[in-house]
Design an enzyme around this catalytic site. Structure first.
Site, mmCIF file in Angstrom:
data_model
loop_
_atom_site.group_PDB
_atom_site.id
_atom_site.type_symbol
_atom_site.label_atom_id
_atom_site.label_comp_id
_atom_site.label_asym_id
_atom_site.label_seq_id
_atom_site.Cartn_x
_atom_site.Cartn_y
_atom_site.Cartn_z
ATOM 1 N N HIS A 117 0.865 -1.185 0.000
ATOM 2 C CA HIS A 117 0.000 0.000 0.000
ATOM 3 C C HIS A 117 0.905 1.240 0.000
ATOM 4 C CE1 HIS A 117 -2.802 2.948 1.795
ATOM 5 N NE2 HIS A 117 -3.775 2.125 1.463
ATOM 6 N N ASP A 194 3.132 -4.661 8.253
ATOM 7 C CA ASP A 194 1.921 -3.868 8.073
ATOM 8 C C ASP A 194 0.738 -4.828 8.227
ATOM 9 O OD1 ASP A 194 -0.326 -2.602 7.151
ATOM 10 O OD2 ASP A 194 0.609 -1.758 5.351
ATOM 11 N N GLN A 197 -4.344 -5.316 7.033
ATOM 12 C CA GLN A 197 -5.322 -6.265 6.471
ATOM 13 C C GLN A 197 -5.246 -7.645 7.119
ATOM 14 O OE1 GLN A 197 -7.689 -5.342 4.583
ATOM 15 N NE2 GLN A 197 -6.952 -3.394 3.784
ATOM 16 N N LYS A 220 -10.488 -0.603 10.565
ATOM 17 C CA LYS A 220 -10.687 -1.817 9.747
ATOM 18 C C LYS A 220 -11.027 -3.008 10.636
ATOM 19 C CE LYS A 220 -7.228 -0.270 6.400
ATOM 20 N NZ LYS A 220 -7.881 0.082 5.145
ATOM 21 N N CYS A 362 -4.723 2.288 -3.755
ATOM 22 C CA CYS A 362 -3.520 2.854 -3.116
ATOM 23 C C CYS A 362 -2.333 1.904 -3.203
ATOM 24 C CB CYS A 362 -3.771 3.222 -1.651
ATOM 25 S SG CYS A 362 -4.967 4.514 -1.443
HETATM 26 N N1 PMP Z 1 -1.638 -0.715 4.652
HETATM 27 C C1 PMP Z 1 -2.558 -1.529 4.115
HETATM 28 C C2 PMP Z 1 -2.170 -2.913 3.704
HETATM 29 C C3 PMP Z 1 -3.882 -1.067 3.962
HETATM 30 O O1 PMP Z 1 -4.796 -1.869 3.428
HETATM 31 C C4 PMP Z 1 -4.215 0.245 4.379
HETATM 32 C C5 PMP Z 1 -5.616 0.787 4.216
HETATM 33 N N2 PMP Z 1 -6.208 0.538 2.978
HETATM 34 C C6 PMP Z 1 -3.213 1.033 4.939
HETATM 35 C C7 PMP Z 1 -1.948 0.517 5.058
HETATM 36 C C8 PMP Z 1 -3.499 2.422 5.414
HETATM 37 O O2 PMP Z 1 -4.381 2.405 6.483
HETATM 38 P P1 PMP Z 1 -4.995 3.755 7.060
HETATM 39 O O3 PMP Z 1 -5.591 4.474 5.888
HETATM 40 O O4 PMP Z 1 -6.022 3.272 8.033
HETATM 41 O O5 PMP Z 1 -3.906 4.510 7.704
#
Ligand code: PMP
Length: 404
Positions: A117, A194, A197, A220, A362
């Protein structure tokens, strides 16, 4: 799973009952989480760690109880290792700054993977720019899995950190983080996972994994927005300098200089989100009452069922099909050789009350690697059921009939 605990699922969207399949972006909230927020502001709101008065003591106790609950949820040795942040992005930015100040110099290297991401890419790019360091990435094989042999070749004496997603937010694939951690540790290189997910979908135990850092977001995980976690092993957090200055993170402030507070407060400058932390604890309690066995089995079954239904439709291309996944499926629809744009599919699904994600999610480097403008992504939460999948598949077939 009690769908009735989630009031939003009764909403009508374009006159249809909502089918919510965008859980990888954010999850919906059960009533107890919303009640916790109302209770906090109705009964014990007060700034924490500062007052001797009753409400301040209650609020402080709740925030610290929440910290302990998070530590237990991810198997941390101590709640001192739990830093509350705004979310995954905030956690990674904080870590990139702290670690960069401590460890990274000109010519040093940071390794991420080809399926990250943006929030696990851009903070490291910014750090590398600041320090004239180099960002490397683990390449992908043709089946979109990580090339671990290539990873071994990337590790060297200039590598300062490896930071990888536990579960891809685009593909849903579960990454071999145990192996990545073991290989990096053989060269004494710390690893950040990270967990944005993974933590919502599977038990993640930081001591069993032996990761040095873990980051994730509350929103999430059936919790509120604006709260997240940066876990770090004590030995690392003790060494890292703070990333923000202000109240609470200090021991003493004099014109001659400032001494910093002990863990975890050194990394929580200013008034923390104590209502958010309490609501996050409530969400974790809610999940634990259901239990991982039930949640995991339910989501695995639903993902397999959905993938099987998708495969039966002509022209569907599922990415990383058949691989071990955690509640996410990405696909595109082809009309002969021609790709039907994922936005068009997403728009027609929305008109039928089905919420999915379309676009690059993203993760542009991964989408570029796949060589498409984007994908359609469905992602499951504990409240989804087979009826949601059936409604989605029926709506998809209708959309394809219109667009094809
Ligand atoms: N890393 C991953 C793998 C994600 O899926 C996401 C959210 N889509 C993020 C980071 C960023 O999370 P946040 O927008 O809650 O900071």
């Amino acid at each position: 799973m009690n769908r009735n605990d989630f009031p939003i699922l009764k909403e009508l969207v374009h006159g249809r009952e909502l089918v919510y399949l965008d859980n990888a972006a954010t999850s919906q909230k059960p009533q107890p989480v919303m009640d916790a927020i109302v209770e906090a502001y109705s009964h014990w709101n007060s700034n924490i760690h500062r007052g001797v008065h009753h409400l301040s003591q209650v609020a402080t106790m709740k925030h610290e109880e929440a910290r302990k609950a998070v530590a237990a949820f991810i198997g941390a040795e101590s709640s001192d290792e739990i830093i509350f942040t705004k979310g995954t992005t905030d956690s990674i930015n904080a870590l990139a700054f702290c670690l960069g100040e401590l460890l990274v110099h000109e010519g040093d290297e940071i390794i991420v993977s080809g399926l990250e991401h943006h929030s696990n890419i851009v903070p490291w790019q910014m750090l590398c720019e600041r320090k004239k360091a180099v960002l490397r990435h683990i390449p992908l094989r043709d089946d979109l899995s990580l090339d671990i042999e290539a990873f071994k070749g990337l590790l060297n004496d200039k590598t300062r950190l490896v930071s990888v997603a536990h579960v891809s937010n685009v593909l849903g694939t579960i990454q071999p983080v145990e192996e990545i951690i073991r290989l990096a540790h053989e060269s004494n290189i710390p690893v950040c996972i990270d967990g944005a997910q993974s933590v919502p979908h599977m038990p993640v135990d930081v001591q069993a994994l032996n990761c040095d850092f873990l980051v994730f977001s509350g929103h999430k995980l059936y919790g509120p927005t604006g709260i997240g976690v940066l876990y770090g092993k004590r030995e690392w957090l003790e060494k890292l300098p703070p990333h923000e200055g202000g109240g609470e993170m200090i021991n003493h402030v004099r014109w001659s200089g400032t001494s910093y507070n002990e863990l975890p407060y050194k990394f929580e400058a200013g008034t923390p989100n104590y209502v958010g932390s309490w609501a996050l604890k409530t969400a974790m309690d809610y999940m634990q009452a259901i239990g991982w066995d039930a949640m995991e089995a339910h989501e695995q079954e639903l993902t397999a069922y959905c993938e099987q239904q998708l495969r039966a439709i002509d022209g569907i291309r599922i990415y990383a099909a058949g691989q071990r996944k955690a509640g996410v499926i990405s696909f595109n629809v082809y009309n002969g050789k021609e790709l039907i744009h994922p936005f068009d599919i997403g728009t027609l699904l929305d008109q039928q009350g089905v919420a999915v994600r379309t676009g690059h999610h993203c993760a542009e480097p991964l989408i570029d690697e796949i060589g498409v403008p984007g994908t359609v992504r469905v992602s499951f939460g504990l409240y989804n059921d087979r009826a949601d999948v059936d409604a989605f598949i029926a709506a998809l077939q209708k959309s394809i009939a219109i667009l094809g």
